[in-house]
Enzyme design. Structure first.
Site, mmCIF file in Angstrom:
data_model
loop_
_atom_site.group_PDB
_atom_site.id
_atom_site.type_symbol
_atom_site.label_atom_id
_atom_site.label_comp_id
_atom_site.label_asym_id
_atom_site.label_seq_id
_atom_site.Cartn_x
_atom_site.Cartn_y
_atom_site.Cartn_z
ATOM 1 N N ASP A 179 0.854 -1.184 0.000
ATOM 2 C CA ASP A 179 0.000 0.000 0.000
ATOM 3 C C ASP A 179 0.889 1.233 0.000
ATOM 4 O O ASP A 179 1.941 1.244 0.635
ATOM 5 C CB ASP A 179 -0.962 0.005 1.183
ATOM 6 C CG ASP A 179 -0.255 -0.085 2.524
ATOM 7 O OD1 ASP A 179 0.053 0.967 3.101
ATOM 8 O OD2 ASP A 179 -0.025 -1.215 2.992
ATOM 9 N N ASP A 223 -9.625 3.436 5.640
ATOM 10 C CA ASP A 223 -8.517 3.410 6.604
ATOM 11 C C ASP A 223 -8.985 4.147 7.855
ATOM 12 O O ASP A 223 -9.034 5.377 7.883
ATOM 13 C CB ASP A 223 -7.303 4.089 5.975
ATOM 14 C CG ASP A 223 -6.092 4.137 6.900
ATOM 15 O OD1 ASP A 223 -6.190 3.664 8.046
ATOM 16 O OD2 ASP A 223 -5.042 4.669 6.467
ATOM 17 N N GLU A 253 -8.216 4.450 11.803
ATOM 18 C CA GLU A 253 -7.188 4.129 12.796
ATOM 19 C C GLU A 253 -6.895 5.364 13.642
ATOM 20 O O GLU A 253 -7.648 6.326 13.631
ATOM 21 C CB GLU A 253 -5.922 3.644 12.094
ATOM 22 C CG GLU A 253 -5.365 4.664 11.076
ATOM 23 C CD GLU A 253 -4.042 4.244 10.467
ATOM 24 O OE1 GLU A 253 -3.077 4.076 11.240
ATOM 25 O OE2 GLU A 253 -3.970 4.095 9.220
#
Length: 272
Positions: free
Chosen positions: A71, A160, A162
């Protein structure tokens, strides 16, 4: 008339000068933690993993077939895709957007470059739940590279979600409010693309910030972040992971991943 006492004026001036200097210092001193806060837009997958979960060894031999992936984000610049392909990397995700204020300036080279060398590719969005709603950010993501096409080479978009690199880990949200934000993003992404988005997260963050919510496991593939020899405990609801980001210090680009299956399983996810 006041009586002037020799030597009384100079100490008073020094005292006043000291006060002014101290005030000036307080006004212009930057707190140490402010200097360490990254610029908006610079976040990427795994930005908080080492600080919060640490970094251990490389994956142990599971005797199960897995497919190498990477990634990437803007901080990696133009990526040497042919080098990665030659090393065995067969799939890649590129950061497309963050919040509703940032798009990756290297997105075209990274997203199209992986495709051009024969990889299966996808795009991801770095969530900032404290700036705008999940619905708004899903729309922004789709409008800026996060869509999906049924060409057999494009993976569904990834959320994503987090640690907040700019402030409080959970973006100032309660656990229930965070779950609602994520649900709004996922629902809107599916409404726009027809696909269930992948969820990228770490178990410790998920537990802290969603209360270890299990309700997305039945529909959304899990991309787990853990830099160790095993994935460890998964978030509630998921009995297996689809992808695993296992290091931030791999060859050519730092962030390397394992897909939990052979290449035909990567292709199956791309095909829906």
């Amino acid at each position: 008339m006041p009586v002037h006492r020799p030597g009384s004026v100079r100490p008073r001036r020094l005292f006043l000068a000291g006060i002014l200097l101290a005030a000036f210092s307080l006004l212009f001193t930057v707190p140490a933690n402010a200097a360490d806060t990254p610029a908006r837009g610079s976040a990427h997958m795994g930005i908080g993993v080492v600080a919060h979960d640490g970094q251990g060894g490389l994956p142990a031999d599971t005797r199960a077939t897995q497919t190498e992936g990477v990634d990437v984000a803007s901080y990696q610049g133009n990526v040497a895709w042919s080098t990665l392909y030659s090393s065995g990397v067969r799939w890649a995700y590129t950061k497309a957007s963050e919040g509703t204020y940032y798009t990756n300036p290297y997105f075209a080279q990274q997203y199209n470059g992986s495709y051009d060398v024969g990889m299966i590719r996808g795009a991801y969005h770095f969530a900032t739940p404290d700036t705008t709603s999940g619905t708004t950010q899903a729309n922004y993501f789709v409008d800026h590279g996060g869509g999906w096409s049924q060409d057999g080479k494009t993976l569904p978009g990834a959320l994503d979600i987090e640690w907040n690199p700019y402030g409080a880990s959970c973006y100032g949200k309660t656990q229930s409010a965070m779950v609602t934000w994520i649900r709004d993003f996922l629902n809107q992404y599916k409404a726009r693309t027809g696909r269930d988005a992948v969820i990228y997260t770490a178990t410790s963050w998920w537990t802290e910030c969603t209360g270890n919510y299990s309700g997305f496991a039945s529909s959304n593939p899990l991309w787990i972040a853990r830099y160790a020899s095993t994935v460890g405990t998964l978030p509630a609801g998921w009995s297996y992971y689809t992808m695993w980001q296992y290091t931030s210090s791999g060859p050519t680009v730092g962030d390397h991943d394992k897909f939990n299956g052979a290449l035909d399983r990567v292709q199956a996810l791309a095909n829906g």
